[in-house]
Design an enzyme around this catalytic site. Sequence first.
Site, PDB file in Angstrom:
ATOM      1  N   ASP A  98     -50.684   0.382  -5.111  1.00  0.00           N
ATOM      2  CA  ASP A  98     -49.635   0.081  -4.144  1.00  0.00           C
ATOM      3  C   ASP A  98     -50.125  -0.838  -3.022  1.00  0.00           C
ATOM      4  O   ASP A  98     -49.975  -0.540  -1.848  1.00  0.00           O
ATOM      5  CB  ASP A  98     -49.148   1.431  -3.583  1.00  0.00           C
ATOM      6  CG  ASP A  98     -48.009   1.294  -2.590  1.00  0.00           C
ATOM      7  OD1 ASP A  98     -47.104   0.494  -2.849  1.00  0.00           O
ATOM      8  OD2 ASP A  98     -48.045   1.993  -1.551  1.00  0.00           O
ATOM      9  N   ASN A 121     -59.759   6.364  -6.325  1.00  0.00           N
ATOM     10  CA  ASN A 121     -58.542   6.762  -5.623  1.00  0.00           C
ATOM     11  C   ASN A 121     -57.479   7.131  -6.644  1.00  0.00           C
ATOM     12  O   ASN A 121     -57.118   6.307  -7.506  1.00  0.00           O
ATOM     13  CB  ASN A 121     -57.991   5.649  -4.736  1.00  0.00           C
ATOM     14  CG  ASN A 121     -56.737   6.131  -4.011  1.00  0.00           C
ATOM     15  OD1 ASN A 121     -56.817   6.981  -3.135  1.00  0.00           O
ATOM     16  ND2 ASN A 121     -55.580   5.628  -4.407  1.00  0.00           N
ATOM     17  N   GLU A 122     -56.992   8.354  -6.567  1.00  0.00           N
ATOM     18  CA  GLU A 122     -55.855   8.847  -7.348  1.00  0.00           C
ATOM     19  C   GLU A 122     -55.965   8.577  -8.840  1.00  0.00           C
ATOM     20  O   GLU A 122     -55.026   8.060  -9.467  1.00  0.00           O
ATOM     21  CB  GLU A 122     -54.558   8.259  -6.783  1.00  0.00           C
ATOM     22  CG  GLU A 122     -54.319   8.698  -5.351  1.00  0.00           C
ATOM     23  CD  GLU A 122     -53.034   8.142  -4.733  1.00  0.00           C
ATOM     24  OE1 GLU A 122     -52.442   7.227  -5.312  1.00  0.00           O
ATOM     25  OE2 GLU A 122     -52.645   8.653  -3.670  1.00  0.00           O
ATOM     26  N   TYR A 141     -48.171  14.332  -0.058  1.00  0.00           N
ATOM     27  CA  TYR A 141     -46.949  13.802   0.554  1.00  0.00           C
ATOM     28  C   TYR A 141     -45.802  14.804   0.547  1.00  0.00           C
ATOM     29  O   TYR A 141     -44.652  14.437   0.308  1.00  0.00           O
ATOM     30  CB  TYR A 141     -46.556  12.502  -0.161  1.00  0.00           C
ATOM     31  CG  TYR A 141     -47.519  11.373   0.196  1.00  0.00           C
ATOM     32  CD1 TYR A 141     -47.279  10.560   1.289  1.00  0.00           C
ATOM     33  CD2 TYR A 141     -48.688  11.170  -0.532  1.00  0.00           C
ATOM     34  CE1 TYR A 141     -48.152   9.553   1.646  1.00  0.00           C
ATOM     35  CE2 TYR A 141     -49.580  10.166  -0.186  1.00  0.00           C
ATOM     36  CZ  TYR A 141     -49.307   9.361   0.909  1.00  0.00           C
ATOM     37  OH  TYR A 141     -50.188   8.374   1.265  1.00  0.00           O
ATOM     38  N   TYR A 186     -42.610  12.088  -0.461  1.00  0.00           N
ATOM     39  CA  TYR A 186     -42.234  11.886  -1.863  1.00  0.00           C
ATOM     40  C   TYR A 186     -41.688  13.187  -2.468  1.00  0.00           C
ATOM     41  O   TYR A 186     -40.980  13.163  -3.464  1.00  0.00           O
ATOM     42  CB  TYR A 186     -43.426  11.393  -2.676  1.00  0.00           C
ATOM     43  CG  TYR A 186     -43.844   9.978  -2.312  1.00  0.00           C
ATOM     44  CD1 TYR A 186     -42.946   8.924  -2.412  1.00  0.00           C
ATOM     45  CD2 TYR A 186     -45.123   9.713  -1.854  1.00  0.00           C
ATOM     46  CE1 TYR A 186     -43.304   7.634  -2.074  1.00  0.00           C
ATOM     47  CE2 TYR A 186     -45.500   8.420  -1.521  1.00  0.00           C
ATOM     48  CZ  TYR A 186     -44.586   7.380  -1.630  1.00  0.00           C
ATOM     49  OH  TYR A 186     -44.949   6.103  -1.287  1.00  0.00           O
ATOM     50  N   GLU A 236     -55.029  11.147   2.604  1.00  0.00           N
ATOM     51  CA  GLU A 236     -53.714  10.518   2.779  1.00  0.00           C
ATOM     52  C   GLU A 236     -52.674  11.586   3.052  1.00  0.00           C
ATOM     53  O   GLU A 236     -52.686  12.651   2.431  1.00  0.00           O
ATOM     54  CB  GLU A 236     -53.264   9.743   1.521  1.00  0.00           C
ATOM     55  CG  GLU A 236     -53.951   8.418   1.329  1.00  0.00           C
ATOM     56  CD  GLU A 236     -53.411   7.624   0.133  1.00  0.00           C
ATOM     57  OE1 GLU A 236     -52.244   7.822  -0.252  1.00  0.00           O
ATOM     58  OE2 GLU A 236     -54.186   6.815  -0.403  1.00  0.00           O
ATOM     59  N   TRP A 279     -52.189   8.242   6.339  1.00  0.00           N
ATOM     60  CA  TRP A 279     -51.857   7.013   5.613  1.00  0.00           C
ATOM     61  C   TRP A 279     -50.693   6.348   6.317  1.00  0.00           C
ATOM     62  O   TRP A 279     -49.643   6.949   6.390  1.00  0.00           O
ATOM     63  CB  TRP A 279     -51.487   7.347   4.165  1.00  0.00           C
ATOM     64  CG  TRP A 279     -51.392   6.128   3.294  1.00  0.00           C
ATOM     65  CD1 TRP A 279     -50.263   5.582   2.766  1.00  0.00           C
ATOM     66  CD2 TRP A 279     -52.481   5.327   2.848  1.00  0.00           C
ATOM     67  NE1 TRP A 279     -50.572   4.468   2.029  1.00  0.00           N
ATOM     68  CE2 TRP A 279     -51.938   4.290   2.065  1.00  0.00           C
ATOM     69  CE3 TRP A 279     -53.874   5.358   3.056  1.00  0.00           C
ATOM     70  CZ2 TRP A 279     -52.720   3.306   1.475  1.00  0.00           C
ATOM     71  CZ3 TRP A 279     -54.651   4.384   2.467  1.00  0.00           C
ATOM     72  CH2 TRP A 279     -54.070   3.376   1.682  1.00  0.00           C
ATOM     73  N   LYS A 321     -45.875   3.016   6.102  1.00  0.00           N
ATOM     74  CA  LYS A 321     -46.396   4.288   6.614  1.00  0.00           C
ATOM     75  C   LYS A 321     -47.351   4.084   7.790  1.00  0.00           C
ATOM     76  O   LYS A 321     -47.968   5.045   8.265  1.00  0.00           O
ATOM     77  CB  LYS A 321     -47.086   5.075   5.497  1.00  0.00           C
ATOM     78  CG  LYS A 321     -46.106   5.504   4.404  1.00  0.00           C
ATOM     79  CD  LYS A 321     -46.686   6.516   3.453  1.00  0.00           C
ATOM     80  CE  LYS A 321     -45.721   6.812   2.324  1.00  0.00           C
ATOM     81  NZ  LYS A 321     -45.537   5.689   1.385  1.00  0.00           N
TER      82      LYS A 321
END
Length: 605
Positions: free
Chosen positions: A167, A417-418, A474, A478, A512, A557, A576
């Site tokens: 992203d 990351n993720e 989140y 989200y 985050e 984040w 954000k």
Amino acid sequence: MRTCQMLYPAESSSRRAVSMDGMWKFSLDERQEGEKNGWKNGVPGREMIPVPASFQDFYTDKDTREYTGDVWYETDFFVPGEWEGMEVGIRFGCATHCAQVYVNGKEAAYHEGGFLPFLVPVTELVAYNAFNKVVVRVNNELSETRIPCGAVKVLKNGKKMSKPYFDFYNYSGLQRPVKLVAFPREHVEDYSVRFELDGADALVHYTVETTGEHPVSVELYDEEQKLAASASGKEGTLHVADAHRWDVGDGYLYEFRIRIADGEKLIDEYADRIGIRTVEIAGRNILLNGRPVYLKGFGKHEDSDIAGRGFNINVMKRDFECMKWIGANCFRTSHYPYSEEIYRMADREGILIIDEVAAVGMFRSLMNFAEASSGKQTSFFTSPTIPQLLAHHLQCVEDMICRDKNHPSVIAWSLFNEPETTDVSSTAYFEKIFEKAAEVDPQKRPRTFAMIGNSGPDTCKCQHLCDFLSLNRYYGWYLLGGYELSDAEEAFRQEMDGWVKKSPERPLIFTEYGADTSAAEHKLPSVMWSQEYQEEYLEMSHRVFDSYDFVAGELVWNFADFQTTEGIMRVNGNKKGIFTRQRQPKAAAWYFKKRWESLPRDYKG
Ligand code: CKX
């Protein structure tokens, strides 16, 4: 000359480093003709572009901005006659994502990995006391064989476009400073330091790598330029009496001077600034100099108007001022190693860094944020391209640690990351990456990776490898946003209870959490995207963090709004930010200032 040489290019009585930044010739290669038409000898046309910068945001037409493929850069540079007999090289702060370099028409180097420096040896390729030409073919295509991961789509009109599995906008080009360097044939190649505290004193254990056998000596000077300790040999220990420790908000730096000499004759001299401090994990705490430190700060990006991801010394300065104003003590270099100048600034300011390698996008999704907690599986780590990706990822981890290992600001490595960790196929891959980080870091800093919502206490197959856990969560954005915020809090607490059961005696930090917020939107009562909602969301998140003792940090984040690929979930980028993209505070910035200034350094310690 080692091409992976990572020492920051510094000048000394034996070394030269001349900036090559400025306007370079530039061309897209839309018809893929550069290779066959010999652009390595000179790029056609008159187009000029600044270096360092991302090329995308200068142009007013969309085809250029979205261009995916090869771009060519060219500049002339003068090599002084006095440098004959020395090693000469061109050091690129980065070339995103891979680069072929030609000097005076000859192939000089190829480099992959868009966020780390490389040194191109040109000693035998240049003419002395004369102008020379360097041409660089930079390619910005994403794939699953290199980090960051993504794909290229070919549109029906034949044009290519980037499809990142992440992203942030796929900014590219020569985005960091370029320097022409010269140093003696026998020279310092690398050094490393690690520390032991001994009451008020400190031991600085060092090793120095050189290309020859002449004796090495080292000296340590304090900030008043007084000699604090000295030693000789390529390996040894400096005993520093009453050492001034580097600490949060107190970026005290000693100068570490290395000399190679032949009797009285100096062969090479290299100096750098180091900070004396230790980092370790003890139970639920992150310890700096043996004392708990609660991390407060941000996930960031290198991102600003016009220059894109290009290193911008002015933006860097403003970012540090904003971080100090708000009471932050830490940031994560999400989602790639940043320009070296930023680490040097953090060293000086006493700001902590979690240094992240560009391993983002290891979950096949063009909207990972929407699928983060969906349980979706993409079998990423079973793909046939994994061996190639692993080799590249290992190299990037090694290069990042080689580059950043001596920065006192760097307290931990974030190795992904993720990524997708819900399938057992990920574990073997992760083990190799974690082992590599431990093997190459002389300070054995803690290692972690930032976990997506799908990687929960009962689903993540790689959590055991982390020295501390890092969650990107989140709840309330989200998941269960707006009026469902109370359900979000309950779901959040349920997950946290799961982590307590699974891993009660290990620090857990949030790498985050955040809510998109329009700087122009105020609404009473709140709605999602309004500044009021951002604060309600943050208050809820902090209520959860504050009720778990093993939560050792909060990196919201994001520091500032940043550019992403366009799409229905993004209004000209990710919003954000606690600051706008122009680095002005949103309402939440004052909320954070109040909170962070009141939390003690050893909160929960
Ligand atoms: N995490 C649920 C990675 C960042 C994104 C962030 C977001 C996601 C969230 C994943 O690079 O910007 O969507 O805001």
